[in-house]
Write an enzyme that holds these catalytic residues in place. Structure first.
Site, PDB file in Angstrom:
ATOM      1  N   ASP A  70      -6.204  -7.533   1.882  1.00  0.00           N
ATOM      2  CA  ASP A  70      -6.256  -8.996   1.741  1.00  0.00           C
ATOM      3  C   ASP A  70      -7.176  -9.394   0.592  1.00  0.00           C
ATOM      4  O   ASP A  70      -6.879 -10.316  -0.172  1.00  0.00           O
ATOM      5  CB  ASP A  70      -6.754  -9.634   3.040  1.00  0.00           C
ATOM      6  CG  ASP A  70      -5.764  -9.481   4.181  1.00  0.00           C
ATOM      7  OD1 ASP A  70      -4.547  -9.497   3.920  1.00  0.00           O
ATOM      8  OD2 ASP A  70      -6.205  -9.356   5.332  1.00  0.00           O
ATOM      9  N   LYS A 127       1.590   3.581   2.214  1.00  0.00           N
ATOM     10  CA  LYS A 127       2.447   3.772   3.382  1.00  0.00           C
ATOM     11  C   LYS A 127       3.630   2.815   3.345  1.00  0.00           C
ATOM     12  O   LYS A 127       4.772   3.201   3.650  1.00  0.00           O
ATOM     13  CB  LYS A 127       1.627   3.552   4.654  1.00  0.00           C
ATOM     14  CG  LYS A 127       2.368   3.878   5.933  1.00  0.00           C
ATOM     15  CD  LYS A 127       1.448   3.796   7.145  1.00  0.00           C
ATOM     16  CE  LYS A 127       2.186   4.194   8.413  1.00  0.00           C
ATOM     17  NZ  LYS A 127       1.304   4.171   9.607  1.00  0.00           N
ATOM     18  N   ASN A 138       0.856  -1.179   0.000  1.00  0.00           N
ATOM     19  CA  ASN A 138       0.000   0.000   0.000  1.00  0.00           C
ATOM     20  C   ASN A 138       0.897   1.235   0.000  1.00  0.00           C
ATOM     21  O   ASN A 138       2.135   1.122   0.005  1.00  0.00           O
ATOM     22  CB  ASN A 138      -0.971  -0.014   1.189  1.00  0.00           C
ATOM     23  CG  ASN A 138      -0.265  -0.065   2.537  1.00  0.00           C
ATOM     24  OD1 ASN A 138       0.850   0.452   2.695  1.00  0.00           O
ATOM     25  ND2 ASN A 138      -0.896  -0.699   3.510  1.00  0.00           N
TER      26      ASN A 138
END
Length: 494
Positions: free
Chosen positions: A276, A205, A203
């Site tokens: 997920d 971050k 992601n």
């Protein structure tokens, strides 16, 4: 295009996926709070429900299973009550359980106390350090046994200590022999560079931390578009799917940017576990030989379905098929209808159902359907087949064929979906009602509750029968009579 996506998603049942990752249990204690404790100024919560679900790497396994894959989950837990609970939850989800219990560890459990909609506190238990040598050897032995039996492996590393350097080295040696598809979702992706993964999913971050960059509040995509070479150098991944929340996702093949996919709009998203879902769908699409851009579209749709739900962040295979079917107003069969309705209900939407012949569409029909649609969020309309109309109204009907009637109805904005019905055994919409289980069953005011044999089925599922007034002097029968009785004007020959 939607049919291509649906065919692709149906193929998700074929692969066998091995998942290795941190096992966690998320427990939710819910209740009401009306007073403070006499011991300290803290709220007292009267617990009314306790729910436990699989989290961490086990949640990734659940996502893959819900999308249709055959899944085996490998991990380490303690030898405690929570380990037994995890085994029960895995069995309930249909996931093959190869979790090793180690008496030197405690199973990770995160317990949340919620009063109404307010999270008051969370307390964590369990071992979050690397396993000892004996537990590590047992885990490697299990991976050596299971990897050859599967088509691919997903490593779900939540940085809780499970995946050691020794395990990564062992996986590298195993894959030199077995050549399996490797997907990695990890907090520290650079640890897996030696595996040369087929797919990684950082992601924003995680990508910023990976590359040592500064986080931006906006323009994340623009910042990361030129980072393909740096990401590839850090991960050695064949495909990188970099998710950017509301800015969509960037898809790289090695060091080259392939595409930027847009985020799909979702009202009041529940984003927990969306990553997920995304990597699970992307991985299964890749294993079905989809191009990366197609895999990204499917993965984005799966995540949209998951975060659109109020309670859980899983997307089922049928719901994903239904998501792509939702753009098509005509529903082809009862299985597709059931999947659509399940998806809408999981999103908290109120379904209204009505039915009719709609042989010659007129202003009375349009007004009625608009009022029916206003009773909820989704309007599903059952349309009698040609044979059904003949049985109900005689051999001279219908005037217009089912295909023509559906095409005209599909042009009305009030209607969300259409499906045909009727059989020699039953020309009522009751079989559809038992599938839809609508919150509202709307009918015209020329009916009464007692004259509707399907009303009992509606109410049995907690639905409401609503009778709507009709527009005066508007009916298909009257239109047909006027057509037959109006003299034909003869045009004089010049």
């Amino acid at each position: 295009m939607e049919l291509i996506y649906q065919t692709l998603i149906r193929s998700f049942v074929q692969p066998a996926i091995l998942v290795v990752g941190d096992l966690m249990i998320d427990t939710y204690l819910r209740g009401a709070s009306t007073r403070l404790s006499p011991e300290a100024p803290v709220p007292v919560v009267d617990i009314s429900s306790q729910t436990s679900v699989l989290g961490g790497g086990a949640n990734a396994a659940v996502n893959l299973r819900n999308l249709g894959a055959n899944v085996t989950f490998v991990s380490l837990t303690g030898d405690d009550y929570a380990a037994g609970l995890a085994a029960e939850l895995l069995e309930r989800e249909g996931i093959s359980n190869e979790v090793i219990r180690c008496n030197t560890r405690r199973t990770i459990t995160k317990t949340r106390v919620i009063a109404g909609q307010q999270l008051l506190t969370r307390y964590d238990e369990g071992t979050e350090v690397q396993p000892d040598e004996d537990c590590e050897r047992q885990l490697i032995a299990m991976l050596e046994q299971q990897l050859p039996l599967h088509d691919a492996i997903l490593i779900a590393d939540y940085n809780k200590g499970l995946i050691t350097k020794g395990i990564i080295d062992a996986l590298e040696q195993m894959n030199h022999v077995h050549k399996k598809f490797i997907a990695v979702d990890a907090k520290q992706l650079s640890r897996y560079k030696q595996l040369q993964p087929d797919l990684v999913k950082p992601n924003y971050k995680e990508a910023v931390a990976l590359l040592g960059l500064q986080e931006l509040a906006t323009c994340k995509a623009r910042q990361m578009e030129e980072m393909g070479a740096a990401i590839f150098d850090a991960t050695n991944a064949r495909i990188t799917a970099l998710t950017l929340d509301e800015e969509g996702a960037l898809i790289f093949r090695e060091d080259k940017l392939l595409c930027h996919t847009a985020a799909r709009p979702v009202n009041n998203p529940n984003v927990s576990g969306a990553g997920d879902t995304y990597i699970s769908a992307f991985m299964l699409a890749c294993l079905a030989d989809a191009m990366p851009a197609t895999a990204a579209e499917v993965a984005g749709a799966a995540a949209a379905v998951a975060i659109g739900k109020r309670n859980t962040a899983h997307c089922k295979q049928g719901e994903l098929i239904a998501y792509f079917s939702a753009k098509d107003k005509y529903v082809r069969n009862s299985e597709e209808l059931e999947a659509l309705c399940n998806m809408y209900k999981a999103q908290g939407k109120k379904i209204v159902f009505t039915n009719g012949c709609f042989d010659i569409l007129h202003s009375g029909h349009v007004s009625y359907l608009e009022r029916a649609a206003a009773l909820g969020d989704v309007l599903i309309v059952g349309v009698n087949t040609d044979e059904s109309i003949k049985r109900l109204k005689g051999t001279e009907r219908p005037i217009n064929s089912l295909n023509d009637r559906v095409q005209v109805l599909a042009g009305l904005g009030a209607i969300t979906h259409l499906i045909s019905f009727g059989s020699e055994e039953n020309d009522t919409p009751e079989p559809l009602i038992r599938i839809v289980q609508p919150a509202v069953f709307a009918k015209g005011g020329d009916y009464s509750r007692e004259s509707l044999p399907e009303a009992a089925a509606v109410e049995a599922y907690g639905g409401e029968v609503v009778l709507l007034p009709l527009v005066p002097d508007r009916s298909t029968t009257q239109i047909i009579k006027r057509i037959y009785t109006t003299p034909v004007l003869k045009v004089a020959e010049a």
